[in-house]
Motif scaffolding. Structure first.
Motif, mmCIF file in Angstrom:
data_model
loop_
_atom_site.group_PDB
_atom_site.id
_atom_site.type_symbol
_atom_site.label_atom_id
_atom_site.label_comp_id
_atom_site.label_asym_id
_atom_site.label_seq_id
_atom_site.Cartn_x
_atom_site.Cartn_y
_atom_site.Cartn_z
ATOM 1 N N ALA A 136 0.547 -1.164 -0.076
ATOM 2 C CA ALA A 136 0.108 -0.001 0.019
ATOM 3 C C ALA A 136 0.676 1.462 -0.183
ATOM 4 C CB ALA A 136 -0.807 -0.031 1.028
ATOM 5 N N ILE A 137 2.150 0.913 0.558
ATOM 6 C CA ILE A 137 2.812 2.429 0.890
ATOM 7 C C ILE A 137 3.472 2.669 -0.488
ATOM 8 C CG2 ILE A 137 4.887 3.361 1.869
ATOM 9 C CD1 ILE A 137 4.164 1.747 4.454
ATOM 10 N N ALA A 138 4.050 1.553 -1.176
ATOM 11 C CA ALA A 138 5.006 1.763 -2.255
ATOM 12 C C ALA A 138 5.462 0.475 -3.077
ATOM 13 C CB ALA A 138 6.145 2.544 -2.119
ATOM 14 N N VAL A 139 5.553 0.457 -4.474
ATOM 15 C CA VAL A 139 5.858 -0.547 -5.034
ATOM 16 C C VAL A 139 7.436 -0.265 -5.308
ATOM 17 C CG1 VAL A 139 5.938 -2.078 -6.929
ATOM 18 C CG2 VAL A 139 4.075 -1.421 -5.974
ATOM 19 N N MET A 140 8.181 -1.105 -4.563
ATOM 20 C CA MET A 140 9.842 -0.714 -4.876
ATOM 21 C C MET A 140 10.358 -1.671 -6.191
ATOM 22 S SD MET A 140 11.010 -1.080 -0.869
ATOM 23 C CE MET A 140 12.536 -0.559 -1.276
ATOM 24 N N GLU A 141 11.010 -0.946 -6.765
ATOM 25 C CA GLU A 141 11.760 -1.574 -8.012
ATOM 26 C C GLU A 141 12.831 -2.429 -7.464
ATOM 27 O OE1 GLU A 141 11.995 -2.294 -11.904
ATOM 28 O OE2 GLU A 141 10.828 -0.955 -11.090
ATOM 29 N N PRO A 142 12.848 -3.809 -7.693
ATOM 30 C CA PRO A 142 13.684 -4.673 -7.135
ATOM 31 C C PRO A 142 15.301 -4.240 -7.434
ATOM 32 C CG PRO A 142 12.005 -5.970 -8.228
ATOM 33 C CD PRO A 142 11.690 -4.428 -8.457
ATOM 34 N N SER A 143 15.926 -4.085 -6.487
ATOM 35 C CA SER A 143 17.203 -3.543 -6.850
ATOM 36 C C SER A 143 18.354 -4.870 -7.016
ATOM 37 C CB SER A 143 17.854 -2.836 -5.544
ATOM 38 O OG SER A 143 17.754 -3.439 -4.351
ATOM 39 N N ALA A 144 18.144 -5.932 -6.641
ATOM 40 C CA ALA A 144 18.929 -6.821 -6.744
ATOM 41 C C ALA A 144 18.424 -8.297 -6.782
ATOM 42 C CB ALA A 144 20.183 -6.773 -5.646
ATOM 43 N N THR A 145 19.124 -9.153 -7.308
ATOM 44 C CA THR A 145 18.367 -10.636 -7.227
ATOM 45 C C THR A 145 19.076 -11.631 -6.398
ATOM 46 O OG1 THR A 145 17.670 -10.456 -9.500
ATOM 47 C CG2 THR A 145 17.769 -12.512 -8.679
ATOM 48 N N ILE A 146 18.230 -12.246 -5.339
ATOM 49 C CA ILE A 146 18.651 -13.331 -4.642
ATOM 50 C C ILE A 146 18.049 -14.632 -4.823
ATOM 51 C CG2 ILE A 146 18.927 -13.913 -2.151
ATOM 52 C CD1 ILE A 146 18.581 -10.777 -1.256
#
Length: 218
Positions: A82-92
């Motif tokens: 609800a707050i924000a959709v964060m752009e994935p910064s890295a893959t794990i």
């Protein structure tokens, strides 16, 4: 603040579902770190486990604590969306190793990592060493997290690291192990790091990515 934290742990320990959810919502709205909220819930769940071992709680109580835990994770996840959709910064790349099917700790840490903006590929449980190596190449993961809660998982972790080495992936991939592990297990498996809980694991992954970004810029 410590009083509120103690109230959340106590509410989980008492299996007071309504109180737990009310406290969790209140803490989310006040801006408290999601990792802290879930960690306190986990502590309460651990207390329930101790009471079960002592014969003071029954299997139904143990199962209820697991449902409470899931409810709190859902609350935190919903709030994050609800707050924000964060752009994935890295893959794990994440999975429970071969011969082990435990997934509660794995699922929790994956939820926390995603909440913090990381793209996590969940390979599931009983994952063969070769599958980790293949997944690492397929998804270009720079961190591989191996979970294991039984002693038989140590050999699987070791074989997984060897599989990564065989594919020439180790120089650019950090391996983190978690679960029933310690420094001796890390040395045996030849992993890079070990963590004792999910919040520590999230902080470690964040520091590794920050270091990698700094090195790339330099």
């Amino acid at each position: 603040m410590r009083m509120v934290e103690s109230m959340l742990v106590a509410a989980v320990t008492r299996l007071d579902v309504d109180k737990v959810l009310a406290l969790a919502v209140s803490e989310i709205q006040s801006g408290k770190d999601s990792i802290e909220i879930i960690e306190e819930t986990r502590q309460g769940m651990t207390q329930v486990g101790h009471l079960y071992d002592q014969g003071k709680y029954f299997l139904a109580d143990l199962m209820m604590s697991a449902e409470i835990f899931k409810d709190v994770i859902s609350l935190v996840s919903d709030q994050a969306n609800a707050i924000a959709v964060m752009e994935p910064s890295a893959t794990i790349l994440f999975g429970t190793v071969k011969k082990d099917i435990h997934d509660i700790g794995k699922n929790l840490m994956i939820s926390l990592l995603r909440f913090n903006g990381y793209k996590v590929i969940d390979l599931g449980v009983d994952v063969a060493p070769e599958r980790f190596a293949e997944g690492c190449i397929e998804h270009r993961a720079s961190i591989v997290c191996l979970s294991g809660l039984i002693t038989q998982s140590y050999d699987s972790m070791r074989l997984t690291v060897q599989a990564l080495e065989k594919m020439g992936l180790r120089p650019g991939v950090k391996v983190v192990i978690g679960g029933l592990v310690n420094e001796q297990v890390r040395q045996y498996t030849k992993a890079d790091y070990w963590v004792k809980d999910c919040s520590e694991g999230v902080k470690l992954c964040s520091s590794l990515f920050n270091l990698k970004t700094h090195q790339e810029i330099s």
